[in-house]
Motif scaffolding. Structure first.
Motif, short mmCIF file in Angstrom:
data_model
loop_
_atom_site.label_atom_id
_atom_site.label_comp_id
_atom_site.label_asym_id
_atom_site.label_seq_id
_atom_site.Cartn_x
_atom_site.Cartn_y
_atom_site.Cartn_z
N GLU A 35 -9.51 27.19 -28.40
CA GLU A 35 -11.04 27.61 -28.47
C GLU A 35 -11.61 27.02 -29.85
OE1 GLU A 35 -12.19 31.30 -27.14
OE2 GLU A 35 -14.19 31.01 -27.31
N GLY B 251 -12.89 29.42 -23.23
CA GLY B 251 -13.49 30.64 -24.10
C GLY B 251 -14.87 31.02 -24.17
N ASN B 252 -15.03 32.17 -24.51
CA ASN B 252 -16.45 32.71 -24.51
C ASN B 252 -17.56 31.76 -25.38
OD1 ASN B 252 -15.52 34.66 -23.37
ND2 ASN B 252 -15.27 36.04 -25.22
N ASN C 201 -16.31 30.10 -18.06
CA ASN C 201 -15.02 30.90 -18.47
C ASN C 201 -15.48 32.47 -18.38
OD1 ASN C 201 -13.01 31.67 -20.76
ND2 ASN C 201 -14.56 32.47 -21.45
N GLU C 202 -14.62 33.23 -17.72
CA GLU C 202 -14.79 34.66 -17.67
C GLU C 202 -16.50 34.70 -17.07
OE1 GLU C 202 -13.40 36.65 -21.03
OE2 GLU C 202 -11.55 36.05 -20.64
N GLU D 285 -5.69 31.45 -19.65
CA GLU D 285 -5.73 32.24 -20.88
C GLU D 285 -4.73 33.71 -20.45
OE1 GLU D 285 -9.12 33.71 -23.09
OE2 GLU D 285 -10.51 31.88 -22.33
#
Ligand code: AHR
Length: 699
Positions: free
Chosen positions: A62, A255-256, A356-357, A507
């Motif tokens: 990331e 990733g965030n 992502n998430e 992840e």
């Protein structure tokens, strides 16, 4: 003697002392010793499972912290495009959480350095240096420089023609401990000037200084400085380690971070790419490592790239444009752009994640699961229209993932756990129900909660102090829970039975603490992944920077790196069934949150054992993880085939559980290799990972 079943005597003595000491601590801290019973296991050579996909050994990367900047990216200057003002302030505004953040400071009169917003080269401002007959300028201190290395760089300047700018690299306090170049051809248009320095001494306190003489002013657009052995901008030493480890697929750019990333900021002239504030991690992204750089890195380390599009603040159109930039023919609009950036041939990236998430309220662009399934479909349709050959990964989360991360992000808990299957909070359930035709693989993240469990009655997490063996069990339990979830989805959603949608665990973490303490957890987790190769296609460990330890000038392989390399080089492609007499210890917790219905791992408690064979069944590999502070013994039996008389043992067994390599002690932990006669009983050193390789003498 050094046999596969008898680790070196010297080490035994050391282990004995260290183990007694640690056992004493262990017993006093946890009130129990590790049970010592006769563990027996049988490897059923004729019973093999689904093929293990090579992507099981993938890596998460990331644009975060120091994975790239001040990490694998070779740039040694911070903030080289002047996102922040050059001044003497103590703190940065807005704050910057990136480690190793060096500062630009004024040299000479501070009032001579202002941040100009009119004659800007890149971003929102460029430093303007006003001269009144005395030298004035800027400097950045704290550079690690090494004699014998060359440093290449460039500076982008504009200014009055009579101004003379000196760029110096300084490695000491004496007059001769610096090298300089003078630039006196400035004009009102920005121009790039290259330089190359060769320090004649070592320092960790070196600096670069850019000063002007004369009258008038000059502007600094951007500066760069890298060791000249960099490989297309990446650190040669780290690239070599990653290549030697051989992880098979790398995910990027988050990733965030992803949810506030615009890929268009990361292409083209690297000095003209704007530094942007990253609201996910509260740092500044220079955009130096963009699409072309990441894909070049994948070539350098010979791995499969996996790109993820921004479905947070991003939109379907931009995602599709990115697919075209990467994979489109050179006469498509985006392909032309790529071509102009030096890459006429399409990269043909096959694996694309969407988001992502996205289930998390912490995620920039968070929305309800129902709206998100619509968004996923818009993205998928537009992306596939640009390239129908791509494979799409959805940003899912089983009830286990949402339930476990709820602990970190939702206090007090906003939902009752465990989450009900196919409810609004079950993101994987929602995506499988509403978007199945637009999904090839389902993402899941595994961030295990260590030292605690979920109490369903209290509807809260209860802290406990995990013993090593319990700590190591938690990630495999999480993996098993995820598998059980898919079995539930298959039961509840008929279409999922028709179209298997393997997990893509892009992840995951395991273990806790430093060195081998983490690595033991990673090994047990990899065992569990391989046990479920029928439902898991991919795993990307968080993150690739755990494969090495480094400082500004040196890098060495870490215990995690050694483990991945070991498994990649020696484990087979299919798991072999293994039975045993010692089931794993059940942990307290809640099914559907932190524990599975059926315990994970092999029935060889406290050890975790995995056997695999290669495709032509000529080689058997057995790895054994000992997550205790005492030596364990296990008897291994083989059925349905016979093994050769000798075996090779690879042993990762440092004296102290937290041991790891470091640039200062590069060989502290190593894999020891030996070959000798096969014995039935195996001695497994405390907190170790052993891997045996046997020849199979019949199929
Ligand atoms: O530590 C990495 C972060 O953890 C990733 O950005 C995010 O996806 C996860 O929550």
């Amino acid at each position: 003697m050094n046999t596969p079943f008898c680790y070196p005597f010297r080490k035994k003595i050391r282990y004995a002392f260290v183990s007694i000491a640690l056992l004493a601590v262990h017993v006093s801290m946890f009130g129990q010793a590790t049970p010592g019973k006769d563990i027996e296991a049988t490897v059923h050579l004729e019973q093999t499972n689904a093929p293990i996909h090579p992507f099981m050994y993938g890596m998460f990367t990331e644009l975060l912290h120091n994975m790239f900047e001040n990490g694998i990216w070779a740039e040694i200057l911070s903030d080289r495009k002047f996102f922040y003002a050059v001044d003497n302030s103590e703190t940065l505004e807005p704050r910057n959480t990136r480690r190793h953040q060096l500062r630009w400071r004024p040299v000479g009169a501070a009032s001579g350095v202002t941040m100009d917003k009119d004659n800007v080269y890149v971003g929102k401002q460029s430093p303007k240096i006003t001269l009144n007959g005395v030298p004035n300028g800027i400097q950045q201190k704290g550079l690690w420089l090494r004699q014998g290395k060359g440093y290449e760089g460039r500076i982008v300047l504009s200014g009055d023609p009579q101004v003379k700018v000196t760029v110096s690299l300084v490695w000491g306090t004496k007059a001769n401990e610096r090298e300089s170049i003078v630039i006196d051809r400035l004009s009102k248009d920005y121009k790039k000037f290259p330089f190359h320095f060769y320090p004649k001494g070592d320092t960790n306190e070196g600096y670069i200084e850019i000063t002007g003489e004369g009258t008038g002013s000059f502007y600094i657009g951007a500066v760069s400085l890298m060791p000249d052995d960099n490989l297309h901008g990446f650190r040669k030493d780290i690239v070599e380690i990653l290549k030697s480890v051989g992880a098979t697929i790398y995910r990027w750019p988050g990733g965030n971070f992803l949810a506030n990333y615009d890929w268009r900021h990361g292409i083209g002239d690297i000095d003209r790419r704007p530094p942007r504030y990253d609201y996910a991690w509260f740092t500044v992204e220079s955009n130096d490592v963009g699409t072309d750089e990441f894909l070049t890195l994948c070539d350098l380390i010979d791995t499969e790239p996996y790109l993820v599009v921004n479905s947070g603040l991003g939109d379907a159109y931009s995602a599709a444009q990115w697919v075209e930039y990467v994979n489109g023919d050179k006469d498509t609009p985006m392909g032309m752009w790529r071509s102009a950036n030096g890459h006429p041939e399409p990269y043909q990236v096959k694996y694309w994640g969407i988001g992502n998430e996205m289930y998390g309220e912490w995620q920039i662009g968070y929305m309800s699961s129902w709206h998100y399934t619509l968004k996923h479909n818009f993205f998928a349709e537009e992306m596939r229209a640009k390239d129908p050959n791509i494979k799409l990964i959805a940003s899912g989360a089983t009830i286990y993932e949402t339930g476990t991360t709820a602990r970190h992000h939702r206090k007090p808990l906003q939902m009752k756990l465990p989450i009900e299957y196919l409810s609004q909070d079950d993101w994987t359930g929602m995506l499988l129900t509403n978007s199945l035709e637009n999904i090839d693989y389902m993402a899941e993240h595994i961030y295990t909660y260590f030292n605690g469990y979920f109490d369903q009655e209290k509807q809260d997490w209860v802290a406990v102090r995990d013993t090593l063996v319990d700590l190591v069990r938690r990630t495999p339990n999480r993996i098993k829970g995820m598998i059980e979830s898919m079995e539930e989805y298959q039961k509840r959603i008929p279409a999922v039975r028709e179209k298997p949608t393997p997990f893509w665990v892009d992840e995951w973490v395991a273990g806790e603490g430093r060195g081998l303490k983490t690595t033991i957890g990673v090994a047990a987790a990899l065992h569990e992944f391989m046990r479920h190769a029928d439902l898991i296609m991919m795993g990307a460990y968080t993150g690739f920077n755990g494969l090495y330890r480094y400082n500004d000038v040196d890098a060495v392989i870490s215990t995690n790196g050694l483990l991945f390399k070991l498994f990649l080089e020696h484990h087979g492609t299919r798991m072999v069934n293994l039975t045993g007499n010692s089931p794993q210890r059940e942990l307290t917790g809640t099914i559907g949150v932190d524990i599975p219905k059926e315990i994970s791992g092999s029935p060889t408690y406290p050890l975790d054992v995995l056997a695999t064979v290669n495709e032509d069944k000529t080689k058997l590999t057995v790895s054994i993880v000992n997550p205790t502070y005492t030596e364990q013994k296990i008897k291994l039996h083989y059925k349905g085939g016979s093994i050769g008389k000798e075996a090779t043992l690879y042993s990762l067994a440092p004296t102290i559980v937290t041991d790891d390599n470091s640039p200062e002690q590069p060989n502290k932990v190593q894999v020891e290799v030996s070959r000798s006669k096969v014995k039935q009983e195996v001695e497994v050193p405390p907190h170790s990972i052993l891997l045996y390789e046997y020849d199979l003498t019949n199929k």
